[in-house]
Design a protein around this motif. Structure first.
Motif, short mmCIF file in Angstrom:
data_model
loop_
_atom_site.label_atom_id
_atom_site.label_comp_id
_atom_site.label_asym_id
_atom_site.label_seq_id
_atom_site.Cartn_x
_atom_site.Cartn_y
_atom_site.Cartn_z
N ASP A 113 0.88 -1.17 0.00
CA ASP A 113 0.00 0.00 0.00
C ASP A 113 0.92 1.22 0.00
N ALA A 114 0.80 2.05 -1.01
CA ALA A 114 1.69 3.21 -1.17
C ALA A 114 1.58 4.19 0.00
N ARG A 115 0.51 4.13 0.76
CA ARG A 115 0.33 5.06 1.88
C ARG A 115 1.01 4.57 3.16
N ALA A 116 1.48 3.34 3.18
CA ALA A 116 2.07 2.76 4.38
C ALA A 116 3.43 3.38 4.67
N TYR A 117 3.79 3.42 5.96
CA TYR A 117 5.15 3.84 6.33
C TYR A 117 6.00 2.59 6.45
N VAL A 118 7.16 2.60 5.80
CA VAL A 118 8.05 1.44 5.79
C VAL A 118 9.44 1.85 6.26
N CYS A 119 9.93 1.15 7.25
CA CYS A 119 11.32 1.29 7.71
C CYS A 119 11.96 -0.06 7.45
N HIS A 120 12.69 -0.17 6.33
CA HIS A 120 13.16 -1.46 5.85
C HIS A 120 14.64 -1.43 5.54
N ARG A 121 15.32 -2.49 5.87
CA ARG A 121 16.69 -2.73 5.44
C ARG A 121 16.73 -4.16 4.96
N SER A 122 17.30 -4.37 3.79
CA SER A 122 17.24 -5.69 3.15
C SER A 122 17.97 -6.77 3.94
N TRP A 123 18.90 -6.40 4.81
CA TRP A 123 19.63 -7.41 5.57
C TRP A 123 18.90 -7.83 6.85
N VAL A 124 17.75 -7.25 7.13
CA VAL A 124 16.95 -7.66 8.28
C VAL A 124 15.78 -8.48 7.74
N ARG A 125 15.67 -9.73 8.17
CA ARG A 125 14.72 -10.67 7.58
C ARG A 125 13.42 -10.84 8.34
N SER A 126 13.14 -9.98 9.30
CA SER A 126 11.87 -10.06 10.02
C SER A 126 11.39 -8.64 10.30
N ALA A 127 10.10 -8.52 10.54
CA ALA A 127 9.52 -7.19 10.74
C ALA A 127 8.25 -7.31 11.58
N VAL A 128 7.70 -6.15 11.91
CA VAL A 128 6.41 -6.08 12.57
C VAL A 128 5.55 -5.13 11.76
N ARG A 129 4.31 -5.55 11.52
CA ARG A 129 3.33 -4.70 10.83
C ARG A 129 2.36 -4.20 11.89
N PHE A 130 2.34 -2.87 12.08
CA PHE A 130 1.43 -2.25 13.05
C PHE A 130 0.28 -1.60 12.30
N GLU A 131 -0.93 -1.93 12.67
CA GLU A 131 -2.11 -1.26 12.12
C GLU A 131 -2.18 0.14 12.74
N VAL A 132 -2.46 1.15 11.91
CA VAL A 132 -2.65 2.51 12.42
C VAL A 132 -4.14 2.75 12.58
N THR A 133 -4.56 3.09 13.80
CA THR A 133 -5.98 3.24 14.09
C THR A 133 -6.43 4.69 14.20
N ASP A 134 -5.51 5.62 14.11
CA ASP A 134 -5.85 7.05 14.20
C ASP A 134 -6.62 7.44 12.94
N GLU A 135 -7.85 7.89 13.10
CA GLU A 135 -8.70 8.25 11.96
C GLU A 135 -8.15 9.44 11.18
N ARG A 136 -7.37 10.29 11.82
CA ARG A 136 -6.81 11.47 11.16
C ARG A 136 -5.58 11.14 10.32
N ASP A 137 -5.06 9.93 10.47
CA ASP A 137 -3.85 9.52 9.77
C ASP A 137 -4.23 8.65 8.58
#
Length: 163
Positions: A113-137
């Motif tokens: 989703d182009a609107r998502a915020y991504v903090c990614h480095r290719s050498w890190v093989r795991s992540a956490v996806r946090f749902e954003v619940t703020d209606e203004r965001d």
């Protein structure tokens, strides 16, 4: 909400990734060989050091800042998640989901989703996806790479999605 445990991780490259520095040094040495042996060695070493330093210095920091730390201007009672240059209050986050390497590939590719915020480095093989619940965001979720996803989820005080 329970008080969040402090969490801090710098997404430094692994030793294997620093082999790119050696390749850059070899390429620099090859280019510098036109001017002689000393120039080749000098250019090679400088190239290797610059690439290695660049990879390390640009590595983002992922942190959960619990209550009582107003150092960055936020209210003392507002715990927040910081990933790279972005900061979001924990109150604006919903469920969290551990993501493996295949999940990261999907979330950065076909399911992105182009609107998502991504903090990614290719050498890190795991992540956490946090749902954003703020209606203004308008950001639907944050995808944050980490080598310790369970600890990051626990530090934010979030439940894992589906749990």
């Amino acid at each position: 909400m329970t008080s969040a445990d402090a969490f801090r991780e710098r997404l430094l490259p692994s030793a294997g990734v620093h082999l790119l520095s050696v390749l850059a040094g070899g390429a620099g040495a090859l280019a510098g060989s036109y001017w002689g042996g000393w120039a080749a060695v000098t250019v090679g070493v400088v190239a290797a050091v610059l690439v290695s330093a660049g990879l390390s210095l640009t590595a983002p920091v992922v942190s959960v800042v619990p209550t009582g730390d107003p150092a960055d201007g936020a209210p003392a009672d507002a715990p927040r998640l910081s990933a790279g240059d972005a900061v979001i209050p924990l109150d604006a986050l919903g469920a969290a989901e551990e993501v493996d390497a295949e999940g990261i590939r999907r979330l950065l590719g076909p399911e992105a989703d182009a609107r998502a915020y991504v903090c990614h480095r290719s050498w890190v093989r795991s992540a956490v996806r946090f749902e954003v619940t703020d209606e203004r965001d308008a950001t639907p979720y944050w995808l944050v790479c980490t080598r310790r996803p369970a600890q990051l989820i626990a530090a934010t005080g979030r439940r894992e999605a589906g749990a």
